[in-house]
Design a protein around this motif. Structure first.
Motif, PDB file in Angstrom:
ATOM      1  N   ALA A 156       0.760  -1.275   0.026  1.00 16.35           N
ATOM      2  CA  ALA A 156       0.039  -0.091   0.120  1.00 16.35           C
ATOM      3  C   ALA A 156       0.633   1.299  -0.082  1.00 16.35           C
ATOM      4  N   VAL A 157       1.813   1.420   0.750  1.00 15.67           N
ATOM      5  CA  VAL A 157       2.843   2.249   0.806  1.00 15.67           C
ATOM      6  C   VAL A 157       3.518   2.470  -0.690  1.00 15.67           C
ATOM      7  N   ASP A 158       3.800   1.449  -1.143  1.00 16.95           N
ATOM      8  CA  ASP A 158       4.549   1.670  -2.619  1.00 16.95           C
ATOM      9  C   ASP A 158       3.415   2.192  -3.613  1.00 16.95           C
ATOM     10  N   ALA A 159       2.270   1.841  -3.463  1.00 19.03           N
ATOM     11  CA  ALA A 159       1.095   2.543  -4.383  1.00 19.03           C
ATOM     12  C   ALA A 159       0.931   4.026  -3.938  1.00 19.03           C
ATOM     13  N   VAL A 160       1.084   4.099  -2.583  1.00 19.36           N
ATOM     14  CA  VAL A 160       0.837   5.612  -2.408  1.00 19.36           C
ATOM     15  C   VAL A 160       1.946   6.342  -3.000  1.00 19.36           C
ATOM     16  N   ASN A 161       3.309   6.001  -2.768  1.00 20.40           N
ATOM     17  CA  ASN A 161       4.525   6.535  -3.434  1.00 20.40           C
ATOM     18  C   ASN A 161       4.222   6.812  -4.895  1.00 20.40           C
ATOM     19  N   ARG A 162       3.722   5.537  -5.667  1.00 13.60           N
ATOM     20  CA  ARG A 162       3.839   5.677  -7.080  1.00 13.60           C
ATOM     21  C   ARG A 162       2.871   6.707  -7.561  1.00 13.60           C
ATOM     22  N   CYS A 163       1.819   6.873  -6.662  1.00 10.52           N
ATOM     23  CA  CYS A 163       1.027   8.273  -7.047  1.00 10.52           C
ATOM     24  C   CYS A 163       1.483   9.580  -6.589  1.00 10.52           C
ATOM     25  N   ILE A 164       1.504   9.734  -5.478  1.00  6.06           N
ATOM     26  CA  ILE A 164       1.745  11.140  -5.145  1.00  6.06           C
ATOM     27  C   ILE A 164       3.082  11.730  -5.216  1.00  6.06           C
ATOM     28  N   GLY A 165       4.051  10.748  -5.745  1.00  8.52           N
ATOM     29  CA  GLY A 165       5.232  11.180  -5.871  1.00  8.52           C
ATOM     30  C   GLY A 165       5.689  11.248  -7.406  1.00  8.52           C
ATOM     31  N   GLN A 180      -4.921   4.293 -13.515  1.00 13.91           N
ATOM     32  CA  GLN A 180      -4.266   2.929 -12.732  1.00 13.91           C
ATOM     33  C   GLN A 180      -3.981   3.300 -11.554  1.00 13.91           C
ATOM     34  N   ARG A 181      -2.945   4.338 -11.619  1.00 15.20           N
ATOM     35  CA  ARG A 181      -2.017   4.482 -10.304  1.00 15.20           C
ATOM     36  C   ARG A 181      -2.921   5.492  -9.322  1.00 15.20           C
ATOM     37  N   TYR A 182      -3.918   6.257  -9.701  1.00 13.68           N
ATOM     38  CA  TYR A 182      -4.966   6.792  -9.077  1.00 13.68           C
ATOM     39  C   TYR A 182      -5.888   5.973  -8.340  1.00 13.68           C
ATOM     40  N   ALA A 183      -6.303   4.714  -9.107  1.00 13.82           N
ATOM     41  CA  ALA A 183      -6.932   3.801  -8.583  1.00 13.82           C
ATOM     42  C   ALA A 183      -6.369   2.845  -7.587  1.00 13.82           C
ATOM     43  N   ALA A 184      -5.042   2.454  -7.786  1.00 11.48           N
ATOM     44  CA  ALA A 184      -4.345   2.185  -6.669  1.00 11.48           C
ATOM     45  C   ALA A 184      -4.237   2.808  -5.550  1.00 11.48           C
ATOM     46  N   PHE A 185      -3.851   4.138  -5.582  1.00 12.40           N
ATOM     47  CA  PHE A 185      -3.740   5.064  -4.558  1.00 12.40           C
ATOM     48  C   PHE A 185      -5.258   4.790  -3.555  1.00 12.40           C
ATOM     49  N   SER A 186      -6.297   4.966  -4.342  1.00 15.50           N
ATOM     50  CA  SER A 186      -7.426   4.965  -3.517  1.00 15.50           C
ATOM     51  C   SER A 186      -7.643   3.846  -2.802  1.00 15.50           C
ATOM     52  N   ARG A 187      -7.402   2.389  -3.422  1.00 15.17           N
ATOM     53  CA  ARG A 187      -7.467   1.386  -2.694  1.00 15.17           C
ATOM     54  C   ARG A 187      -6.387   1.007  -1.476  1.00 15.17           C
ATOM     55  N   ALA A 188      -5.297   1.802  -1.785  1.00 18.76           N
ATOM     56  CA  ALA A 188      -4.434   1.719  -0.777  1.00 18.76           C
ATOM     57  C   ALA A 188      -4.847   2.658   0.631  1.00 18.76           C
ATOM     58  N   ARG A 189      -5.366   3.837   0.252  1.00 16.58           N
ATOM     59  CA  ARG A 189      -5.922   4.528   1.100  1.00 16.58           C
ATOM     60  C   ARG A 189      -6.800   3.979   1.989  1.00 16.58           C
ATOM     61  N   VAL A 190      -7.813   3.434   1.358  1.00 12.93           N
ATOM     62  CA  VAL A 190      -8.794   2.643   2.239  1.00 12.93           C
ATOM     63  C   VAL A 190      -8.274   1.585   2.920  1.00 12.93           C
ATOM     64  N   PHE A 191      -7.179   0.852   2.519  1.00 12.87           N
ATOM     65  CA  PHE A 191      -6.458  -0.281   3.289  1.00 12.87           C
ATOM     66  C   PHE A 191      -5.858   0.264   4.515  1.00 12.87           C
ATOM     67  N   LEU A 192      -5.037   1.394   4.583  1.00 17.05           N
ATOM     68  CA  LEU A 192      -4.445   2.025   5.252  1.00 17.05           C
ATOM     69  C   LEU A 192      -5.413   2.664   6.375  1.00 17.05           C
ATOM     70  N   ASN A 193      -6.390   2.995   5.963  1.00 17.76           N
ATOM     71  CA  ASN A 193      -7.517   3.827   6.833  1.00 17.76           C
ATOM     72  C   ASN A 193      -8.088   2.570   7.659  1.00 17.76           C
ATOM     73  N   THR A 194      -8.232   1.624   6.990  1.00 12.88           N
ATOM     74  CA  THR A 194      -8.753   0.252   7.782  1.00 12.88           C
ATOM     75  C   THR A 194      -7.995  -0.144   8.789  1.00 12.88           C
ATOM     76  N   VAL A 195      -6.687  -0.386   8.573  1.00  6.33           N
ATOM     77  CA  VAL A 195      -5.768  -0.762   9.413  1.00  6.33           C
ATOM     78  C   VAL A 195      -5.527   0.293  10.674  1.00  6.33           C
ATOM     79  N   THR A 196      -5.440   1.464  10.215  1.00  6.96           N
ATOM     80  CA  THR A 196      -5.510   2.362  11.191  1.00  6.96           C
ATOM     81  C   THR A 196      -6.535   2.459  12.497  1.00  6.96           C
ATOM     82  N   ARG A 197      -7.663   2.425  11.759  1.00  3.34           N
ATOM     83  CA  ARG A 197      -9.028   2.387  12.475  1.00  3.34           C
ATOM     84  C   ARG A 197      -9.207   0.946  13.026  1.00  3.34           C
ATOM     85  N   THR A 198      -8.474  -0.140  12.554  1.00  3.93           N
ATOM     86  CA  THR A 198      -8.600  -1.361  13.346  1.00  3.93           C
ATOM     87  C   THR A 198      -7.552  -1.218  14.773  1.00  3.93           C
TER      88      THR A 198
END
Length: 437
Positions: A156-165, A180-198
């Protein structure tokens, strides 16, 4: 702006070499100053730091969509409150108690590597280090065990880097790739938010203390870790604030250390005489036992190797600020709204301040003193990284534990080159062979 985004390290290096220690250019409608002297860096980050904000900077634009209003992106009173809340968890006296967590996690990693070591098969060391530092951080600072999701978090961090950097020119030559990269970023953000809220929900379910006080420092799930403190009645941090703070600490606290370790292992492989000195020190000081925080003063070669790796390959390679009011730097007027940047990549290679600046020479950190704000692997001024003591302790203990057991060699033919995204990463990964010692 396109040149800066497409080849940023080459751009800022050429700018400094061609035009000197303070340069000005236009980029995307902004007037941009690049400052290449330590006294200029100190002026912006410390002495006149109140005149410079992170708001509306490239740093802010990259990080805020993911991290919200956390410690890396907040300003003013918000930032000061967040800093006061998080600082006790990262005091030297607190982080020394985490040494067992660091060495136990690293020993477990070595055990997982055992089949690859015995077979001589390649290991994606950078990915494994990302998962390792993530697990260490969440256990030590947040009192949470996320074993089993480290690799997913790393992806997920890799996907974030590939998009915002990643720079997208106008017009976009490859809209499908961008989508494709923005879609991967959106999925990564959902995953990271889920982990954080968990993480937050699990602490609530475990019953965090009603009144936190200043009990930071525990690691066993009882009172005292940072997450408990943020959730305590003394601070009344909202759920959204909790999410921003936890994700900021997790993202910033594991990625930079993992990259520092990746570059350290790479440089030691490329400089066998330095690697031999590090291994001799580890064997002599530890005699085969796990390292502890008490051993750090006796492991200077390990520490210097990490420090020199962070000089040559600083995980954070550029700091940007925006001028609030008028200023004068190096005799040049800085108007309000001007973007002012300091690049560790350039400053750490300044030929006026470093002997053989392109060479890996860990001994340069043997008791040497440097001008203030020349060496900035953790930033500078009031906003210097709150976790710097933890990061250095963790990096040295991980390095010592790994090199006790294995000799790590970059696989033949791997093109190792830095890629300046959100952090300075090995563009093609860091695939290595771990050979038994």
């Amino acid at each position: 702006m396109a040149v800066m985004r497409e080849a940023p390290l080459a751009f800022i290096t050429d700018l400094a070499r061609t035009y000197g220690d303070i340069t000005r250019h236009r980029a995307g409608g902004d007037t941009v100053y690049l400052l290449n002297r330590p006294e200029y860096a100190r002026h912006v980050l410390k002495d006149n730091g109140a005149n410079y904000t992170k708001q509306d900077t490239p740093d802010d634009a990259m990080l805020r969509p993911l991290l919200g209003n956390g410690l890396l992106t907040s300003n003013g009173a918000d930032w000061a409150r967040q800093r006061r809340l998080t600082a006790p968890a990262f005091r030297p006296s607190s982080v020394r108690s985490f040494d067992g967590i660091v060495t136990e996690a690293t020993t477990a990693l070595l055990e997982r590597w055992r089949p690859s070591v015995e077979a001589g098969s390649p290991i994606a060391v950078d990915d494994h280090l990302t998962a390792l530092t993530l697990g260490i951080l969440t256990h030590a600072i947040l009192g949470a065990d996320i074993d089993g999701i480290g690799e997913g978090f790393g992806r997920a961090v890799d996907a974030v880097n590939r998009c915002i950097g990643h720079y997208v020119p106008d017009p976009d030559p490859d809209p499908a790739d961008t989508a494709q990269r923005y879609a991967a970023f959106s999925r990564a953000r959902v995953f990271l938010n889920t982990v954080t809220r968990t993480l937050i929900a699990s602490r609530r379910a475990a019953g965090c203390p009603v009144s936190g006080g200043d009990a930071v420092g525990g690691t066993d799930g009882g009172a005292g870790n940072l997450l408990d403190t943020m959730m305590s009645g003394d601070h009344l941090v909202s759920d959204e604030d909790l999410r921003d703070q936890v994700l900021t600490i997790v993202m910033a606290g594991h990625e930079t250390t993992a990259k520092s370790l990746s570059w350290t292992l790479y440089l030691l492989d490329r400089h066998p005489e330095e690697a031999a000195r590090v291994r001799e020190e580890i064997d002599r000081v530890l005699g085969g036992r796990p390292p502890t925080a008490a051993d750090l003063p006796d492991l200077p070669a390990c520490r210097r190797a990490v420090q020199e790796a962070m000089r040559l390959y600083p995980p954070v390679w550029l700091i940007s600020r925006r001028a609030i009011g008028p200023d004068v730097i190096g005799g040049y007027r800085v108007e309000p709204g001007t973007l002012v940047c300091v690049s560790q990549w350039v400053l750490h290679r300044h030929p006026d301040h470093w002997d053989a600046p392109e060479e890996f020479r860990p001994d340069r950190f043997d008791g040497a003193s440097f001008p203030s704000h020349l060496y900035l692997p953790f930033g500078g001024g009031d906003r210097i990284c709150v976790g710097q003591h933890f990061a250095l302790l963790e990096a040295v203990l991980v390095l010592a534990t790994l090199l006790q057991s294995v000799r790590l060699e970059v696989v033949d033919g791997l093109a190792v080159e830095p890629e300046a995204l959100v952090t300075l990463r090995p563009k093609n990964g860091m695939t290595m062979i771990a050979r038994p010692r």
